[in-house]
Design a protein around this motif. Structure first.
Motif, short mmCIF file in Angstrom:
data_model
loop_
_atom_site.label_atom_id
_atom_site.label_comp_id
_atom_site.label_asym_id
_atom_site.label_seq_id
_atom_site.Cartn_x
_atom_site.Cartn_y
_atom_site.Cartn_z
N ALA A 51 46.69 -20.84 -28.78
CA ALA A 51 45.71 -21.86 -28.29
C ALA A 51 45.49 -21.53 -26.80
O ALA A 51 44.55 -22.35 -26.34
N GLY A 52 45.92 -20.48 -26.09
CA GLY A 52 45.51 -20.14 -24.94
C GLY A 52 46.16 -21.06 -23.74
O GLY A 52 45.61 -20.88 -22.66
N VAL A 53 47.35 -21.73 -24.12
CA VAL A 53 47.99 -22.58 -22.87
C VAL A 53 48.62 -21.80 -21.98
O VAL A 53 49.60 -20.78 -22.33
N SER A 54 48.65 -21.77 -20.65
CA SER A 54 49.58 -21.31 -19.79
C SER A 54 50.53 -22.28 -19.45
O SER A 54 50.34 -23.49 -19.51
N ILE A 55 51.83 -21.91 -19.43
CA ILE A 55 52.99 -22.66 -19.37
C ILE A 55 53.72 -22.66 -17.80
O ILE A 55 53.72 -21.46 -17.39
N VAL A 56 54.06 -23.65 -17.43
CA VAL A 56 55.03 -23.92 -16.11
C VAL A 56 56.23 -24.35 -16.58
O VAL A 56 56.21 -25.10 -17.50
N PHE A 57 57.23 -23.68 -16.11
CA PHE A 57 58.80 -23.92 -16.53
C PHE A 57 59.76 -23.63 -15.25
O PHE A 57 59.19 -23.38 -14.34
N GLY A 58 60.84 -24.17 -15.61
CA GLY A 58 61.92 -24.14 -14.27
C GLY A 58 62.34 -22.59 -14.07
O GLY A 58 63.13 -22.69 -13.28
N GLY A 59 61.90 -21.71 -14.81
CA GLY A 59 62.18 -20.27 -14.48
C GLY A 59 63.62 -19.60 -15.16
O GLY A 59 63.52 -18.78 -14.90
N GLY A 60 64.26 -20.54 -15.53
CA GLY A 60 65.57 -20.03 -16.20
C GLY A 60 65.47 -18.79 -17.37
O GLY A 60 64.51 -19.10 -17.91
N GLY A 61 66.54 -18.16 -17.37
CA GLY A 61 66.47 -17.12 -18.15
C GLY A 61 67.76 -17.39 -19.40
O GLY A 61 67.40 -16.46 -20.09
N ILE A 62 67.96 -18.50 -19.43
CA ILE A 62 69.07 -18.76 -20.64
C ILE A 62 68.43 -20.24 -21.31
O ILE A 62 67.75 -20.92 -20.78
N GLY A 63 69.23 -20.26 -22.33
CA GLY A 63 68.90 -21.76 -22.92
C GLY A 63 67.54 -21.86 -23.71
O GLY A 63 66.86 -20.81 -23.94
N LEU A 64 67.19 -22.90 -23.70
CA LEU A 64 65.85 -23.22 -24.20
C LEU A 64 64.59 -22.65 -23.29
O LEU A 64 63.77 -22.15 -23.81
N MET A 65 65.16 -22.78 -21.78
CA MET A 65 64.08 -22.09 -20.94
C MET A 65 63.82 -20.49 -21.26
O MET A 65 62.81 -19.93 -21.20
#
Length: 182
Positions: A33-47
């Motif tokens: 859909a062309g959505v840009s995502i912001v997230f917590g930056g983690g490299g494991i788990g659901l992130m």
């Protein structure tokens, strides 16, 4: 679509596969859909799953993390767009800046704290975007019951129920954002 969506989710890699699968489906839908995502930056788990999927599918994802977390190497190594803050409070404020909506996946105390802060800020008129709670595998049923009880026992107003939307499947998230009462 051109939206910027913040996603709160777990950093634990020990959670059931159903949560990883739902995260991957959501990431693929956002990229399509062309959505840009912001997230917590983690490299494991659901992130980590979120970032890995977005990057593999050619989408854009931005990590926001306090410097101390990066110093202990929690940051996802392939995410190029990163913002480092001095504190957790600054991080949480940056999560909610310049976004078109917030999506919360299952997670632990950090995820829940961030979500409840966003709901509080929305109640106070300081955050005005849709809040979607992805209730994979009924994970957020107790939260939904708690929020309902806050309303039924008059700790908060009935109208406040419009501040959030629970959806059961990743495929319902974008419609939830588009149809939300801001």
């Amino acid at each position: 679509m051109g939206m910027n969506i913040c996603v709160y989710c777990a950093s634990s890699a020990q959670v059931d596969r159903v949560y990883f699968d739902a995260t991957e489906r959501l990431a693929k839908l956002f990229v399509a859909a062309g959505v840009s995502i912001v997230f917590g930056g983690g490299g494991i788990g659901l992130m980590g799953k979120l970032a890995d999927t977005v990057l593999a599918d050619g989408g854009h994802i931005k990590g926001i993390m306090p410097k101390f977390m990066n110093e202990v190497e929690w940051a996802h190594k392939q995410v190029a767009d990163f913002e480092f803050t001095d504190t957790m409070h600054e991080r949480e404020a940056r999560f909610l800046a310049d976004i078109d909506g917030l999506v919360t996946l299952p997670g632990g105390s950090g995820t829940l704290e961030e979500l409840l802060e966003a709901i509080t800020l929305k109640r106070l008129g300081q955050f005005t975007k849709p809040i979607i709670i992805l209730n994979t595998n009924g994970f957020h049923d107790p939260l939904k019951q708690r929020l309902d009880r806050c309303i039924t026992e008059k700790f908060t107003h009935e109208k406040d129920r419009q501040m959030w939307t629970f959806v059961d499947e990743p495929e319902a998230v974008l419609a939830g954002i588009q149809n939300a009462d801001d």
